[in-house]
Design an enzyme around this catalytic site. Structure first.
Site, PDB file in Angstrom:
ATOM      1  N   GLU A   1       7.475 -22.186   7.511  1.00 24.59           N
ATOM      2  CA  GLU A   1       8.037 -21.430   8.370  1.00 24.59           C
ATOM      3  C   GLU A   1       9.056 -21.886   9.085  1.00 24.59           C
ATOM      4  O   GLU A   1       9.638 -21.451  10.012  1.00 24.59           O
ATOM      5  CB  GLU A   1       6.856 -20.961   9.198  1.00 24.59           C
ATOM      6  CG  GLU A   1       6.338 -22.194  10.034  1.00 24.59           C
ATOM      7  CD  GLU A   1       5.185 -21.300  11.177  1.00 24.59           C
ATOM      8  OE1 GLU A   1       5.387 -21.782  12.280  1.00 24.59           O
ATOM      9  OE2 GLU A   1       4.298 -20.989  10.663  1.00 24.59           O
TER      10      GLU A   1
ATOM     11  N   GLU B   1       0.726  -1.212  -0.056  1.00 25.49           N
ATOM     12  CA  GLU B   1       0.041   0.223  -0.026  1.00 25.49           C
ATOM     13  C   GLU B   1       1.042   1.274  -0.008  1.00 25.49           C
ATOM     14  O   GLU B   1       0.334   2.547  -0.144  1.00 25.49           O
ATOM     15  CB  GLU B   1      -0.897  -0.069   1.092  1.00 25.49           C
ATOM     16  CG  GLU B   1      -2.166  -0.884   1.114  1.00 25.49           C
ATOM     17  CD  GLU B   1      -3.190  -0.893   2.388  1.00 25.49           C
ATOM     18  OE1 GLU B   1      -2.457  -0.537   3.260  1.00 25.49           O
ATOM     19  OE2 GLU B   1      -4.063  -1.661   2.076  1.00 25.49           O
TER      20      GLU B   1
END
Length: 273
Positions: free
Chosen positions: A112, A81
């Site tokens: 992960e 953004e």
């Protein structure tokens, strides 16, 4: 002090399946109300990390977020953004997630656990001492993130983190840790809830404050935003109208000609219309 993973502790509520919709949303809302207060306690830590980020970005560095699962997605959201909001390069703030881009939409749970891939992912972007790397992990125990930060430290790269457990391995691997302890989740262990909200609030602070300090906001307006749709063009027109006191028609012409609120205002002020 011993490490206690409060994000995994039992919920303060039980028999959730027996609650009505009203009871469920009321209790979730009550828990959510505690998150901003937890963030407030971490403001000194947040300030220290942001000051380092501003310093590095002013000198040509970049900000990297690295995480897994919800934490990784939140970092990518915040990074993605920045270009439309502040007109900066998509290379200035970069979000990385364990498992790669496919993990943005679909869970890649075992990704992960890698203790080497995080650093490899950073190396793809030619990570260096000018940059800052912020690890995001609610648990504070994600190997992908911790190992990446440890290698960054070895290479004199400034590290920070956002976690929701105090005294975690991730905090210990970070030069500038941010610990927002929000307590047990409404659904036990569902750290996309309060922990995710806390992380989003901190991420908002990091990039918003940094971009303001770097000069991408004037007054309270996003003068460098990308005018990429009708809503944003109309907003840009209003900003130009208010800033230099011209008609809507004139503001539209300036926006069409210069493609930027800042550039339109600057050129008009300098007599280039």
């Amino acid at each position: 002090m011993s490490f206690i993973k409060v994000t995994e502790q039992d919920s303060n509520y039980n028999h959730l399946e027996k609650m009505s919709v009203k009871e469920l949303i009321t209790n979730i809302n009550n828990e959510d109300k505690t998150v901003p207060l937890a963030v407030e306690k971490s403001l000194p830590q947040i300030e220290l990390l942001i000051e380092q980020i501003i310093l590095k970005l002013r000198n040509g560095g970049r900000l990297f977020y690295i995480g897994a699962g919800t934490s990784g997605r939140l970092g990518i959201l915040d990074a993605s953004e920045c270009p439309p909001t502040y007109g900066v390069s998509h290379k200035l703030v970069v979000g990385l997630i364990a498992g790669g881009d496919i993990a943005i939409r679909k869970s890649v749970e075992d990704a992960e656990d890698s203790i080497t891939q995080g650093w490899k992912d950073l190396q793809k972007h030619n990570i260096n001492e000018q940059d800052v790397v912020v690890g995001i992990a609610a648990s504070g125990t994600t190997p992908y993130v911790i190992s990446a930060l440890e290698t960054c430290n070895e290479n004199n790269i400034i590290t920070g983190c956002i976690t929701c457990n105090a005294n975690s391995p991730l905090s210990n691997a970070s030069k500038y840790p941010i610990e927002v302890t929000v307590g047990p989740e409404f659904v036990t262990g569902s750290s996309r809830m309060k922990a995710g909200t806390a992380q989003k609030l901190v991420l908002n602070m990091i990039t918003t404050t940094t971009m303001i300090q770097l000069g991408h906001v004037k007054g309270n307006k996003m003068v460098d935003m990308q005018l990429s749709n009708n809503k944003l063009v109309n907003r840009g027109v209003r900003m130009v109208m208010n800033e230099i006191n011209v008609s809507e028609e004139k503001a539209k012409k300036l926006i069409d000609k210069f493609g930027s609120v800042r550039v339109a205002v600057k050129n008009y002020t300098n007599g280039n219309q």
